[in-house]
Design a protein around this motif. Structure first.
Motif, PDB file in Angstrom:
ATOM      1  N   UNK A 298       0.817  -1.217   0.000  1.00 46.27           N
ATOM      2  CA  UNK A 298       0.000   0.000   0.000  1.00 46.27           C
ATOM      3  C   UNK A 298       0.852   1.268   0.000  1.00 46.27           C
ATOM      4  N   UNK A 299       2.066   1.196   0.551  1.00 49.67           N
ATOM      5  CA  UNK A 299       2.938   2.387   0.616  1.00 49.67           C
ATOM      6  C   UNK A 299       3.760   2.608  -0.649  1.00 49.67           C
ATOM      7  N   UNK A 300       3.756   1.654  -1.550  1.00 44.14           N
ATOM      8  CA  UNK A 300       4.538   1.785  -2.786  1.00 44.14           C
ATOM      9  C   UNK A 300       3.794   2.662  -3.787  1.00 44.14           C
ATOM     10  N   UNK A 301       4.543   3.393  -4.622  1.00 40.03           N
ATOM     11  CA  UNK A 301       3.884   4.182  -5.681  1.00 40.03           C
ATOM     12  C   UNK A 301       3.131   3.275  -6.658  1.00 40.03           C
ATOM     13  N   UNK A 302       2.152   3.822  -7.326  1.00 39.12           N
ATOM     14  CA  UNK A 302       1.309   3.058  -8.243  1.00 39.12           C
ATOM     15  C   UNK A 302       2.135   2.304  -9.291  1.00 39.12           C
ATOM     16  N   UNK A 303       3.125   2.934  -9.873  1.00 35.86           N
ATOM     17  CA  UNK A 303       3.935   2.279 -10.908  1.00 35.86           C
ATOM     18  C   UNK A 303       4.669   1.062 -10.340  1.00 35.86           C
ATOM     19  N   UNK A 304       5.138   1.161  -9.097  1.00 31.75           N
ATOM     20  CA  UNK A 304       5.827   0.038  -8.449  1.00 31.75           C
ATOM     21  C   UNK A 304       4.829  -1.073  -8.168  1.00 31.75           C
TER      22      UNK A 304
ATOM     23  N   UNK B  31       8.961  -6.633   1.053  1.00 28.26           N
ATOM     24  CA  UNK B  31       9.068  -5.462   0.195  1.00 28.26           C
ATOM     25  C   UNK B  31       9.814  -4.388   0.971  1.00 28.26           C
ATOM     26  N   UNK B  32      10.930  -3.929   0.409  1.00 27.00           N
ATOM     27  CA  UNK B  32      11.773  -2.929   1.066  1.00 27.00           C
ATOM     28  C   UNK B  32      11.881  -1.677   0.216  1.00 27.00           C
ATOM     29  N   UNK B  33      11.833  -0.539   0.878  1.00 25.45           N
ATOM     30  CA  UNK B  33      12.112   0.758   0.270  1.00 25.45           C
ATOM     31  C   UNK B  33      13.560   1.077   0.604  1.00 25.45           C
ATOM     32  N   UNK B  34      14.405   1.187  -0.415  1.00 24.64           N
ATOM     33  CA  UNK B  34      15.828   1.445  -0.188  1.00 24.64           C
ATOM     34  C   UNK B  34      16.207   2.795  -0.779  1.00 24.64           C
ATOM     35  N   UNK B  35      16.889   3.595   0.045  1.00 25.09           N
ATOM     36  CA  UNK B  35      17.397   4.887  -0.400  1.00 25.09           C
ATOM     37  C   UNK B  35      18.905   4.893  -0.178  1.00 25.09           C
TER      38      UNK B  35
END
Length: 160
Positions: free
Chosen positions: A97-103, A120-124
């Protein structure tokens, strides 16, 4: 004569003493928040997202602090910070749910065939944002993929 024997004994045991009492330079050492330089403490506190610090490891050879933060609800955040307090990398467990639509769309395409998201990981890192997903399939190899913010699949690996 006694001094020669003492010198030989010392020369024989010296390497063992060094090995026993000096950890290898590449080994991580657990430290507390208060043991970190103020700049590192400030970066941790600015990026911890209200989470609880589980562990801080200091890698002396590289001068890097690896910080594990528990965000609750089975989510974690990993921060990699240099000794001057610069955030080098962050990896946060997120839900779809926190990922952008394209992702989301790319992940859904990758899940075709009955796959389910295991992680699912958000990496910066270095100003670049990517999403890493592990997809488990009931039959056949699982899939690891790295996806850009715009939904482009940058890398994919099948694993057993």
């Amino acid at each position: 004569m006694k001094s020669i024997i003492k010198l030989r004994t010392l020369a024989f045991f010296a390497p063992f003493v060094v090995v026993a009492f000096c950890p290898p330079p590449s080994r991580a050492v657990a430290v507390s928040l208060q043991d970190c330089p103020q700049a590192v403490q400030d970066t941790i506190n600015a990026n911890r997202k209200g989470g609880r610090i589980d562990e801080i490891d200091f890698l002396a050879a590289s001068g890097i602090y690896d910080v594990d933060i528990n965000l609750g609800r089975g989510r974690d955040l990993d921060l990699v910070i240099n000794a001057s307090g610069r955030l080098l990398r962050s990896v946060e467990d997120i839900g779809l749910a926190r990922a952008p639509r394209a992702v989301k769309n790319s992940i859904r395409r990758l899940m075709q065939g009955g796959g389910r998201i295991d992680d699912l990981d958000l990496e910066t890192a270095g100003g670049r944002v990517t999403y890493r997903v592990d997809i488990d399939f009931p039959s056949g190899p699982d899939l690891e993929a790295t996806i850009s913010e715009k939904g482009l699949v940058l890398k994919r690996n099948r694993r057993d």
